[in-house]
Design a protein around this motif. Structure first.
Motif, PDB file in Angstrom:
ATOM      1  N   GLY A  82     -20.656 -55.203 -18.033  1.00  0.00           N
ATOM      2  CA  GLY A  82     -21.023 -54.056 -18.858  1.00  0.00           C
ATOM      3  C   GLY A  82     -21.508 -52.890 -18.023  1.00  0.00           C
ATOM      4  O   GLY A  82     -21.183 -51.740 -18.289  1.00  0.00           O
ATOM      5  N   VAL A  83     -22.278 -53.187 -16.996  1.00  0.00           N
ATOM      6  CA  VAL A  83     -22.770 -52.139 -16.094  1.00  0.00           C
ATOM      7  C   VAL A  83     -21.618 -51.569 -15.278  1.00  0.00           C
ATOM      8  O   VAL A  83     -21.494 -50.361 -15.127  1.00  0.00           O
ATOM      9  N   ARG A  84     -20.750 -52.439 -14.787  1.00  0.00           N
ATOM     10  CA  ARG A  84     -19.629 -51.981 -13.957  1.00  0.00           C
ATOM     11  C   ARG A  84     -18.660 -51.102 -14.726  1.00  0.00           C
ATOM     12  O   ARG A  84     -17.952 -50.284 -14.136  1.00  0.00           O
ATOM     13  N   SER A  85     -18.622 -51.243 -16.048  1.00  0.00           N
ATOM     14  CA  SER A  85     -17.697 -50.432 -16.842  1.00  0.00           C
ATOM     15  C   SER A  85     -18.250 -49.040 -17.146  1.00  0.00           C
ATOM     16  O   SER A  85     -17.524 -48.191 -17.664  1.00  0.00           O
ATOM     17  N   LEU A  86     -19.510 -48.796 -16.815  1.00  0.00           N
ATOM     18  CA  LEU A  86     -20.105 -47.480 -17.055  1.00  0.00           C
ATOM     19  C   LEU A  86     -19.610 -46.466 -16.018  1.00  0.00           C
ATOM     20  O   LEU A  86     -19.237 -46.843 -14.908  1.00  0.00           O
ATOM     21  N   PRO A  87     -19.636 -45.183 -16.356  1.00  0.00           N
ATOM     22  CA  PRO A  87     -19.270 -44.159 -15.374  1.00  0.00           C
ATOM     23  C   PRO A  87     -20.221 -44.198 -14.164  1.00  0.00           C
ATOM     24  O   PRO A  87     -21.371 -44.634 -14.271  1.00  0.00           O
ATOM     25  N   ALA A  88     -19.752 -43.715 -13.046  1.00  0.00           N
ATOM     26  CA  ALA A  88     -20.523 -43.756 -11.794  1.00  0.00           C
ATOM     27  C   ALA A  88     -21.923 -43.144 -11.922  1.00  0.00           C
ATOM     28  O   ALA A  88     -22.888 -43.747 -11.437  1.00  0.00           O
ATOM     29  N   PRO A  89     -22.099 -41.980 -12.562  1.00  0.00           N
ATOM     30  CA  PRO A  89     -23.462 -41.439 -12.662  1.00  0.00           C
ATOM     31  C   PRO A  89     -24.417 -42.378 -13.400  1.00  0.00           C
ATOM     32  O   PRO A  89     -25.586 -42.491 -13.047  1.00  0.00           O
ATOM     33  N   ALA A  90     -23.915 -43.071 -14.419  1.00  0.00           N
ATOM     34  CA  ALA A  90     -24.756 -44.011 -15.160  1.00  0.00           C
ATOM     35  C   ALA A  90     -25.162 -45.182 -14.276  1.00  0.00           C
ATOM     36  O   ALA A  90     -26.322 -45.621 -14.296  1.00  0.00           O
ATOM     37  N   ARG A  91     -24.224 -45.703 -13.476  1.00  0.00           N
ATOM     38  CA  ARG A  91     -24.541 -46.815 -12.573  1.00  0.00           C
ATOM     39  C   ARG A  91     -25.572 -46.380 -11.534  1.00  0.00           C
ATOM     40  O   ARG A  91     -26.511 -47.123 -11.232  1.00  0.00           O
ATOM     41  N   VAL A  92     -25.423 -45.184 -10.995  1.00  0.00           N
ATOM     42  CA  VAL A  92     -26.393 -44.692 -10.012  1.00  0.00           C
ATOM     43  C   VAL A  92     -27.775 -44.579 -10.651  1.00  0.00           C
ATOM     44  O   VAL A  92     -28.780 -44.973 -10.057  1.00  0.00           O
ATOM     45  N   ALA A  93     -27.840 -44.084 -11.879  1.00  0.00           N
ATOM     46  CA  ALA A  93     -29.125 -43.968 -12.568  1.00  0.00           C
ATOM     47  C   ALA A  93     -29.756 -45.342 -12.768  1.00  0.00           C
ATOM     48  O   ALA A  93     -30.979 -45.501 -12.620  1.00  0.00           O
ATOM     49  N   LEU A  94     -28.958 -46.358 -13.090  1.00  0.00           N
ATOM     50  CA  LEU A  94     -29.485 -47.713 -13.251  1.00  0.00           C
ATOM     51  C   LEU A  94     -30.028 -48.251 -11.929  1.00  0.00           C
ATOM     52  O   LEU A  94     -31.077 -48.904 -11.892  1.00  0.00           O
ATOM     53  N   TYR A  95     -29.331 -47.971 -10.834  1.00  0.00           N
ATOM     54  CA  TYR A  95     -29.844 -48.365  -9.517  1.00  0.00           C
ATOM     55  C   TYR A  95     -31.158 -47.661  -9.224  1.00  0.00           C
ATOM     56  O   TYR A  95     -32.093 -48.250  -8.684  1.00  0.00           O
ATOM     57  N   GLU A  96     -31.240 -46.379  -9.574  1.00  0.00           N
ATOM     58  CA  GLU A  96     -32.484 -45.630  -9.366  1.00  0.00           C
ATOM     59  C   GLU A  96     -33.621 -46.251 -10.170  1.00  0.00           C
ATOM     60  O   GLU A  96     -34.743 -46.365  -9.677  1.00  0.00           O
ATOM     61  N   LEU A  97     -33.342 -46.653 -11.398  1.00  0.00           N
ATOM     62  CA  LEU A  97     -34.366 -47.336 -12.186  1.00  0.00           C
ATOM     63  C   LEU A  97     -34.797 -48.631 -11.504  1.00  0.00           C
ATOM     64  O   LEU A  97     -35.984 -48.951 -11.451  1.00  0.00           O
TER      65      LEU A  97
END
Length: 106
Positions: free
Chosen positions: A17-32
């Motif tokens: 589910g995370v991998r299917s998100l756009p790149a900016p969303a994945r980066v934001a999740l990593y930042e969290l």
């Protein structure tokens, strides 16, 4: 000594589910994740996500639908999938390599 690394949960890289998100969303999740699994968002979680990574706010609905984040009491919180360990805060991080771990009395 300042540690130059931080733990990021492995599930964050492997969750479909995370991998299917756009790149900016994945980066934001990593930042969290590297910020202990949460951040203040006030009344506008989309704006807070954009503060973590430009363009991530547009994916808030998808992140909520995939249960990757929760918005509670003015905070964004990274949500681990069932059975996975949540993101750990800096206070819970293991000691940096090359330093002695705290000793416990057994």
């Amino acid at each position: 000594m300042t540690a130059l690394w931080t733990p990021v949960p492995l599930w964050l890289s492997l969750d479909g589910g995370v991998r299917s998100l756009p790149a900016p969303a994945r980066v934001a999740l990593y930042e969290l994740a590297v910020n202990g699994g949460g951040a203040r968002c006030g009344d506008d979680p989309s704006e807070a996500l954009d503060g973590l990574c430009a363009g991530a706010g547009a994916s808030l609905g998808a992140m909520l639908a995939r249960r990757a984040v929760a918005v509670e009491g003015g905070r964004l919180r990274l949500v681990a999938p069932d059975g996975a360990a949540p993101a750990r805060g800096a206070a819970e991080a293991p000691p940096p390599p090359g330093t002695d771990a705290p000793k416990t009395d057994d």
